[in-house]
Design a protein around this motif. Sequence first.
Motif, PDB file in Angstrom:
ATOM      1  N   LEU A  21      -6.679  -0.779   3.741  1.00 17.06           N
ATOM      2  CA  LEU A  21      -6.005  -0.121   2.630  1.00 17.06           C
ATOM      3  C   LEU A  21      -5.575  -1.146   1.575  1.00 17.06           C
ATOM      4  N   VAL A  68       0.817  -1.225   0.000  1.00 17.71           N
ATOM      5  CA  VAL A  68       0.000   0.000   0.000  1.00 17.71           C
ATOM      6  C   VAL A  68       0.850   1.273   0.000  1.00 17.71           C
ATOM      7  N   LYS A  69       2.103   1.126  -0.362  1.00 21.87           N
ATOM      8  CA  LYS A  69       3.039   2.262  -0.252  1.00 21.87           C
ATOM      9  C   LYS A  69       2.593   3.493  -1.048  1.00 21.87           C
ATOM     10  N   ASP A  70       1.806   3.276  -2.106  1.00 21.48           N
ATOM     11  CA  ASP A  70       1.377   4.412  -2.941  1.00 21.48           C
ATOM     12  C   ASP A  70       0.166   5.144  -2.379  1.00 21.48           C
ATOM     13  N   THR A  71      -0.544   4.525  -1.423  1.00 18.80           N
ATOM     14  CA  THR A  71      -1.776   5.140  -0.916  1.00 18.80           C
ATOM     15  C   THR A  71      -1.772   5.370   0.596  1.00 18.80           C
ATOM     16  N   ILE A  72      -0.740   4.911   1.290  1.00 19.39           N
ATOM     17  CA  ILE A  72      -0.733   5.012   2.751  1.00 19.39           C
ATOM     18  C   ILE A  72      -0.568   6.469   3.194  1.00 19.39           C
ATOM     19  N   ASN A  73      -1.308   6.834   4.218  1.00 18.96           N
ATOM     20  CA  ASN A  73      -1.172   8.142   4.868  1.00 18.96           C
ATOM     21  C   ASN A  73      -0.205   7.955   6.031  1.00 18.96           C
ATOM     22  N   ASN A 126      -9.540  -2.191  -6.454  1.00 18.11           N
ATOM     23  CA  ASN A 126      -9.452  -1.259  -7.587  1.00 18.11           C
ATOM     24  C   ASN A 126      -8.571  -1.808  -8.705  1.00 18.11           C
ATOM     25  N   ASP A 127      -7.505  -2.493  -8.323  1.00 14.71           N
ATOM     26  CA  ASP A 127      -6.614  -3.048  -9.337  1.00 14.71           C
ATOM     27  C   ASP A 127      -7.278  -4.219 -10.069  1.00 14.71           C
ATOM     28  N   ASN A 170      -8.686  -2.473  -0.342  1.00 14.42           N
ATOM     29  CA  ASN A 170      -9.171  -1.445  -1.267  1.00 14.42           C
ATOM     30  C   ASN A 170      -8.252  -1.318  -2.480  1.00 14.42           C
ATOM     31  N   THR A 171      -6.945  -1.375  -2.228  1.00 19.03           N
ATOM     32  CA  THR A 171      -5.957  -1.296  -3.313  1.00 19.03           C
ATOM     33  C   THR A 171      -6.149  -2.436  -4.305  1.00 19.03           C
TER      34      THR A 171
END
Length: 447
Positions: A308, A283-288, A315-316, A311-312
């Motif tokens: 996360l 989830v490195k691209d979407t993590i807060n 979508n993929d 969800n990732t």
Amino acid sequence: MNWEQLLSLKRDGDTHKRLRKEQDETRLGFEVDYDRIIFSSAFRSLQDKTQVIPLSKTDFVHTRLTHSLEVSVVGRSLGRIAGKRILEKHPYLKEMHGYQFNDFGAIVAAAALAHDIGNPPFGHSGEKAIGEYFKNGSGQQFRSNLTEKEYQDLVDFEGNANGYKLMAESREGVSGGLRLSYATLGAFMKYPKESLPKKPTNHIADKKFGFFQSDKSSFQSIAKDLGLLQRGSGEAVSYCRHPLTYLVEAADDICYTIIDFEDGINLGLISEDFALEYLIKLVKDTINTKKYNALAYKEDRLSYLRALAINTLINDAVRVFMENEDKILNGMFSVSLLDKSMYTAQIDDIIALSVEKVYQSQEVIEKEIAGYKIISDILDVYTDALVREKNSDASNYNKLMLRTLPEFYRRTNVSLYQILLNTCCYVASLSDGAAILLHKKIKGIEI
């Protein structure tokens, strides 16, 4: 294949076409499927069938029931998102026929809810134990009296095929089992083929089989109504998958990848620091980062990363589905959606760690061994009693054992194949706890 036909609301016994425009929006036909599955006794038994650790009574561990509910939630999201995209691409489905994006979500959610409904006790080792009984155990004696395909149904006993049988098989006074819509039954069928030939190709739909010989004509009727493309040659019965099956499979793949991993962490089989590192890579691209670092407790950090990650992957998976929609409709897409994911490397790392630390843990191995013995002993007692009763040679003990079976499974005025298959399906219907208790009674340990 075309979407209008694939989204069939038809049920077994219907004499007229069910039109989407005429559906009651307060209780849509596809939503009725979900209700019928969740109120079935077969679904309720999943509460005592463990997902990862057989026989485990640990609160942390998912049962087949909680796993199925989670897969249905993920499946609903996959179906709705994909449905919205499909309707944008094929607007006539909404304008002419009245289909909504929620319809896709309802079909995938219902099929996903039922995806494990036919699985035996003790996890996947339960399937193997039933097959082993006929391949190398006492069940070998029946081989010469069965056709090649009938015998293959037993030696490769398949939870997916049993699931279809549970939902679609007619009984006296009950036509079509749960009477689910053909769209839901089609989406449920991950492997729309019979048991032989075994793995004729590397296509994902050929990995296992999806219906027993006893249910072949039933599924052929459904496949014809849905417009599924035929793949088999000669006498081999095989079809292309219903497109929504790919979303059902993706929902299952996403859940067992992330949630079995989570079970391993909660059981202490996978260290928290190591595990969180694997999830963060996904989830490195979407993590807060700021939000994540503010979480003080392991449960909260794990929950955040799990949500996360799911969800990732949702979508993929939809991205892969829509990019390959034409191939899927033409039966030319031969792998799972996650096999084409941009996160394949991270998924493979997580699964490899789960295999090493969870699936091959000492606790799993020891309890799967116990499951083999329990299932073999139960099959021994009931197959002997039923076959002897069919041959008018039943002992008093045989007759006593027959009285412990539900009435449907006592029938001996059917073929040997049907008797043996019904016995396997009865054993598969048992929860882990019920199988253990029955085994103790058979062995005289508990009365």
